[in-house]
Design a protein around this motif. Structure first.
Motif, PDB file in Angstrom:
ATOM      1  N   LYS A  54       0.786  -1.180   0.020  1.00 12.28           N
ATOM      2  CA  LYS A  54      -0.142   0.046   0.070  1.00 12.28           C
ATOM      3  C   LYS A  54       0.816   1.208  -0.038  1.00 12.28           C
ATOM      4  O   LYS A  54       0.778   2.240  -0.855  1.00 12.28           O
ATOM      5  CB  LYS A  54      -0.900  -0.093   1.163  1.00 12.28           C
ATOM      6  CG  LYS A  54      -1.880  -1.288   1.423  1.00 12.28           C
ATOM      7  CD  LYS A  54      -2.642  -1.084   2.728  1.00 12.28           C
ATOM      8  CE  LYS A  54      -1.876  -1.218   3.986  1.00 12.28           C
ATOM      9  NZ  LYS A  54      -1.179  -2.359   4.199  1.00 12.28           N
ATOM     10  N   SER A  55       1.820   1.337   0.953  1.00 14.66           N
ATOM     11  CA  SER A  55       2.494   2.439   1.029  1.00 14.66           C
ATOM     12  C   SER A  55       3.526   2.786  -0.270  1.00 14.66           C
ATOM     13  O   SER A  55       3.645   3.747  -0.743  1.00 14.66           O
ATOM     14  CB  SER A  55       3.480   2.306   2.297  1.00 14.66           C
ATOM     15  OG  SER A  55       2.839   2.255   3.469  1.00 14.66           O
ATOM     16  N   THR A  56       3.881   1.601  -0.979  1.00 17.80           N
ATOM     17  CA  THR A  56       4.506   1.452  -2.109  1.00 17.80           C
ATOM     18  C   THR A  56       3.835   2.343  -3.296  1.00 17.80           C
ATOM     19  O   THR A  56       4.327   3.249  -3.871  1.00 17.80           O
ATOM     20  CB  THR A  56       5.023   0.076  -2.718  1.00 17.80           C
ATOM     21  OG1 THR A  56       5.629  -0.599  -1.551  1.00 17.80           O
ATOM     22  CG2 THR A  56       5.956   0.136  -3.893  1.00 17.80           C
ATOM     23  N   ALA A 181      -3.391  10.049   2.005  1.00 14.57           N
ATOM     24  CA  ALA A 181      -2.900  10.022   3.728  1.00 14.57           C
ATOM     25  C   ALA A 181      -2.634   8.463   3.840  1.00 14.57           C
ATOM     26  O   ALA A 181      -3.453   7.443   3.396  1.00 14.57           O
ATOM     27  CB  ALA A 181      -4.084  10.120   4.296  1.00 14.57           C
ATOM     28  N   ASP A 182      -1.462   8.310   4.229  1.00 15.43           N
ATOM     29  CA  ASP A 182      -0.937   6.984   4.603  1.00 15.43           C
ATOM     30  C   ASP A 182      -0.994   6.636   6.182  1.00 15.43           C
ATOM     31  O   ASP A 182      -0.103   7.159   6.789  1.00 15.43           O
ATOM     32  CB  ASP A 182       0.563   6.760   4.242  1.00 15.43           C
ATOM     33  CG  ASP A 182       1.046   5.505   4.373  1.00 15.43           C
ATOM     34  OD1 ASP A 182       0.336   4.534   4.652  1.00 15.43           O
ATOM     35  OD2 ASP A 182       2.186   5.222   3.805  1.00 15.43           O
ATOM     36  N   GLU A 183      -2.123   5.895   6.281  1.00 12.41           N
ATOM     37  CA  GLU A 183      -2.287   5.691   7.747  1.00 12.41           C
ATOM     38  C   GLU A 183      -2.265   6.696   8.542  1.00 12.41           C
ATOM     39  O   GLU A 183      -1.526   6.674   9.681  1.00 12.41           O
ATOM     40  CB  GLU A 183      -1.660   4.578   8.284  1.00 12.41           C
ATOM     41  CG  GLU A 183      -1.556   3.094   7.428  1.00 12.41           C
ATOM     42  CD  GLU A 183      -0.645   1.875   8.213  1.00 12.41           C
ATOM     43  OE1 GLU A 183      -0.652   1.956   9.377  1.00 12.41           O
ATOM     44  OE2 GLU A 183       0.076   1.227   7.397  1.00 12.41           O
ATOM     45  N   PRO A 184      -3.228   7.827   8.511  1.00 13.54           N
ATOM     46  CA  PRO A 184      -3.042   8.971   9.310  1.00 13.54           C
ATOM     47  C   PRO A 184      -3.176   8.758  10.839  1.00 13.54           C
ATOM     48  O   PRO A 184      -2.927   9.437  11.502  1.00 13.54           O
ATOM     49  CB  PRO A 184      -4.319   9.956   8.536  1.00 13.54           C
ATOM     50  CG  PRO A 184      -4.973   8.955   7.841  1.00 13.54           C
ATOM     51  CD  PRO A 184      -4.349   7.667   7.312  1.00 13.54           C
TER      52      PRO A 184
END
Ligand SMILES: Nc1ncnc2c1ncn2[C@@H]1O[C@H](COP(=O)(O)OP(=O)(O)OP(=O)(O)O)[C@@H](O)[C@H]1O
Ligand SMILES: [Mg+2]
Lengths: 245, 530
Positions: A54-56, A181-184
């Protein structure tokens, strides 16, 4: 997956994204041909197991990294192979990025952190000329996230939830079309997380801000307009009726 | 804009970087001090050295000198034109100086120079270094009443007062001796034995030759009255003087410290005393001449080499004594012609012109500029300055490596922030410029502080030397060695500019590498960096 939505309703789309990490001779294929459409004005949730990529994907969409294959379009314009300065401008003005660990600059106060993107996007003279308006906008953004009274505080003097709010205010500073937003809420307790989410959905409702949000929380995912799942390097997803519950 | 904001914030929150800049500060301060002192010394030496000789010096190596200096000068003026604005001729000859000091004969090897004070002063600083204030203005070879070297207690009585005093004492002594000898005429031998015992080696070694001169004279030139015997008959030392001589101060004095550490000069001879000089005649069949002079002043250029070698006498006197006058034509000869050139004239070009006119194959002349004469000394000082500068810049370069290391640490420490800035759209150039401007600022702060510190040090260098003396009990600047009372300094603005630019340049260079590393950092890796 194929969307029937009209092109001008898609703020960001990706086609056939592939990304493989190489460590020595070992190849780790993380994304194996991801297709994605983020609809304008909707909250899109991205879920998946830890390590699923996901982050990638988020980094590729933010042009912080480049795909091995595939294309990314922002409002119909290809950006993954755009020039360095175009990508810099895209990150600076077109999208706002929020991270799990806030990533505020520790030497700057809350208000300075919020103004930072405006400074980065302008030449010195331009900035000095617009100083007052920018200051006012930064104050307005801080006010929006409810932290105007902490404007002079350094990140080290704030709680995680407060820092994340400052990070949101910063992401909003340049009036972006899309929030990545990455796991805000990944680093916050449930209650604070709920506050943050409430803030995000308010922004979505009031300013018609498109949001792409990575999360591990099924409840959050369920409350989004669209929920996408990352699995085996591919995306699958379904549209949830808006605010169904 | 964020560059400067972050740059200033880093400067304010990271004092360790300031520590790394202290070495730059020290390096710059040292460079400023060393350069100021060295150029102070060099300028002082230049002044002194140049003051001692004309711009161009033509030396004739023949013992008889070069005849007809006026003709030579006219010829030189013809080929060099208006560039020559002054000239002086002189006779220079090696000589032995004999001083009688408390019954002992003191012998010194000197360079005897016959000169005309007026023209000599026009080509070099001759009068400036004399003791008597009036001689400094208008040098003569006449003994003055007194007032030599105000401020020097040792010379308080110098002048006619001293002369009358010693003549009086000597006459009394002679009288007493005569009375004693009259009382015991039976033992004249023993008195001489006692004299010999009192005047040890020196007296014994010198007295025969002096005695020879006292004996019925060998007169090379009947015109000159250089037989002391005949002179003494006609000259009353109370009222008259022998031809004047100006001695280099170290030829007739020794410098030492008393118990309290004060510098004291002990004079063997001072204005008013008579001294003897022995020197060769100019004839082909060289003979030793012996002549008495009266010390009329002392010469102190503070260049020990000169002060311990020079003895100046009137030109005519020396020419007469040495027989440097053509008996038929009356044309006088000299050994040295000194020229003064117009300001800005090219010394070397003029020298070469004169050399062409008087080629060394035909004439025993040596044509030199004052720089040629002092070449080794001047170039030694120059070399010393250059080497010191290189060494000190190496110190700043070492400081540069300190900055490099510190900056690399700061870049590593700031990795996540660099990732953040990139995520916010900062360009690689922008990020590297944060660190480069950081380096520039540190360079300016460091070298600015060094500059101010160095200049303050230079300004108060003599006081500081005094404090160090008090603290360590060691003389930092020994006037018995250097002949300067204070440490000479000259601050050259151009040097300051170079030093500052060099230091800032090194600081910038040292910050460029870490800055480039920061700019090249991959944003995702930077963001993930723990
Ligand atoms: N620089 C890298 N080199 C090698 N492998 C990497 C690198 N970065 C990520 N990976 C691998 O890629 C995979 C995907 O990582 P990614 O961070 O995208 O997962 P994620 O879905 O965001 O997980 P999480 O939910 O825990 O944040 C992981 O297996 C990880 O080990
Ligand atoms: Mg992740």
């Amino acid at each position: 997956m194929i969307h029937s939505t009209a092109p001008d309703q898609i703020v960001l789309s990706a086609r056939g994204l592939r990304r493989t990490y190489h460590k020595d001779k070992l190849a780790v294929p993380v994304l194996r041909g991801v297709d994605l459409d983020v609809e304008t004005g909707k909250v899109t949730a991205l879920v998946g197991r830890s390590g699923s990529g996901k982050s990638t994907l988020m980094h590729l969409l933010a042009t912080l990294d480049r795909p091995d294959q595939g294309e990314i379009y922002f409002q119909g314009k290809r950006i993954d192979n755009a020039s360095r300065s175009q990508r810099d401008r895209y990150r600076n003005a077109d999208v706002g990025i929020i991270f799990q660990f806030y990533h505020l600059l520790p030497e700057l106060s809350a208000i300075e952190n919020v103004i930072a993107p405006a400074m980065i996007g302008r030449s010195m003279w331009n900035y000095l000329g617009q100083r007052r308006q920018l200051q006012q906008r930064a104050e307005a953004m801080l006010d929006r996230v409810g932290l105007l009274h902490r404007a002079k505080h350094r990140p080290s003097e704030m709680s995680g939830g407060e820092m994340q709010r400052v990070a949101i205010a910063r992401a909003l500073m340049t009036d972006p079309k899309l929030l990545l937003a990455d796991e805000p809420t990944g680093n916050l307790d449930t209650e604070t997380g709920v506050d943050i989410l409430k803030l995000l959905s308010e922004l979505n409702a009031d300013d018609n801000l498109s949001i792409l949000m990575i999360t591990h929380d099924d409840e959050i995912a369920a409350s989004a307009d669209v929920c996408l799942r990352m699995q085996d390097g591919l995306l699958s997803g379904k549209t949830v009726p808006r605010r169904a519950a | 804009m964020y560059r400067w904001l972050l740059c200033f914030r880093y400067l304010r929150t990271r004092y360790i970087a300031l520590a790394s800049i202290i070495s730059v500060t020290l390096g710059v301060a040292t460079l400023v001090i060393v350069n100021s002192v060295m150029s102070g010394f060099a300028a002082e030496m230049h002044d002194r050295l140049h003051g001692l000789a004309g711009d161009i010096v033509i030396d004739c190596h023949a013992t008889g000198g070069l005849p007809d200096p006026e003709g030579h000068l006219a010829e030189i003026k013809r080929i060099c034109g208006d560039e020559i604005i002054g000239s002086s001729v002189s006779v220079s000859v090696p000589a032995m100086l004999g001083i009688e000091f408390r019954g002992q004969q003191i012998g010194r090897h000197v360079n005897m120079i016959g000169l005309d004070p007026e023209t000599y002063n026009s080509v070099s600083d001759f009068g400036k270094y004399l003791m008597h204030p009036e001689n400094q203005q208008n040098a003569t070879f006449d003994l003055r009443d007194g007032g030599y070297a105000p401020g020097r207690e040792e010379l308080a009585d110098a002048g006619w007062k001293h002369r009358r005093h010693w003549v009086h004492v000597k006459r009394l002594q002679d009288k007493i001796r005569a009375q004693e000898e009259a009382l015991k005429p039976q033992a004249p031998q023993s008195q001489e034995a006692i004299d010999a015992a009192q005047g040890p080696t020196f007296g014994a070694a010198l007295s025969p030759s002096f005695a020879a001169a006292d004996a019925p004279p060998v007169i090379p030139n009947p015109l000159s009255n250089d037989s002391t015997g005949t002179l003494q008959a006609t000259l009353d030392p109370m009222e008259d003087q022998f031809p004047g001589i100006i001695l280099g101060i170290s030829t007739c004095s020794v410098r030492a410290r008393d118990a309290d550490g004060n510098v004291i000069d002990h004079f063997y001879a001072q204005p008013g005393d008579d001294v003897r000089l022995m020197f060769p005649s100019a004839s082909d069949n060289t003979k030793v001449l012996n002549k008495t002079f009266t010390v009329v002043d002392l010469y102190e250029s503070k260049m020990s080499e000169y002060d311990s070698m020079f003895a100046f006498v009137p030109l005519k006197e020396l020419q007469d004594a040495r027989g440097m006058i053509d008996p038929q034509t009356g044309v006088r000869s000299v050994t040295t012609i000194q020229l003064k050139l117009a300001a800005g004239a090219n010394l070397d070009a003029v020298r070469d012109k004169i050399r062409d006119r008087f080629p060394p194959e035909l004439f025993a002349y040596n044509v030199q500029t004052w720089r040629d004469m002092q070449g080794p000394l001047l170039s030694a000082v120059q070399l010393e300055t250059t080497i010191l500068n290189i060494l000190l810049f190496l110190i700043i370069a070492v400081a540069g490596f300190g900055i490099l290391a510190t900056f690399f640490m700061i870049v590593v420490e700031k990795t996540r922030d660099i990732g953040t800035l990139k995520a916010l759209g900062a360009s690689g150039r922008g990020i590297s410029s944060i660190f480069v401007s950081y380096g520039v600022l540190l360079g300016f702060v460091g070298s600015g502080a060094g500059l101010v510190g160095g200049l303050l040090f230079v300004q108060n260098i003599n006081e500081i030397a005094g404090v160090i003396e008090v603290m360590t009990g060691q003389e930092v600047f020994d006037p018995t060695i250097y002949y300067f009372d204070t440490i000479p300094t000259i601050v050259r603005p151009l040097t300051l500019v170079w030093v500052t630019l060099g230091a800032v340049g090194i600081a910038v260079l040292a910050s460029v590498l870490p800055a480039m590393r920061a700019a090249r950092m991959h944003p995702v890796q930077a963001l993930r960096f723990e």
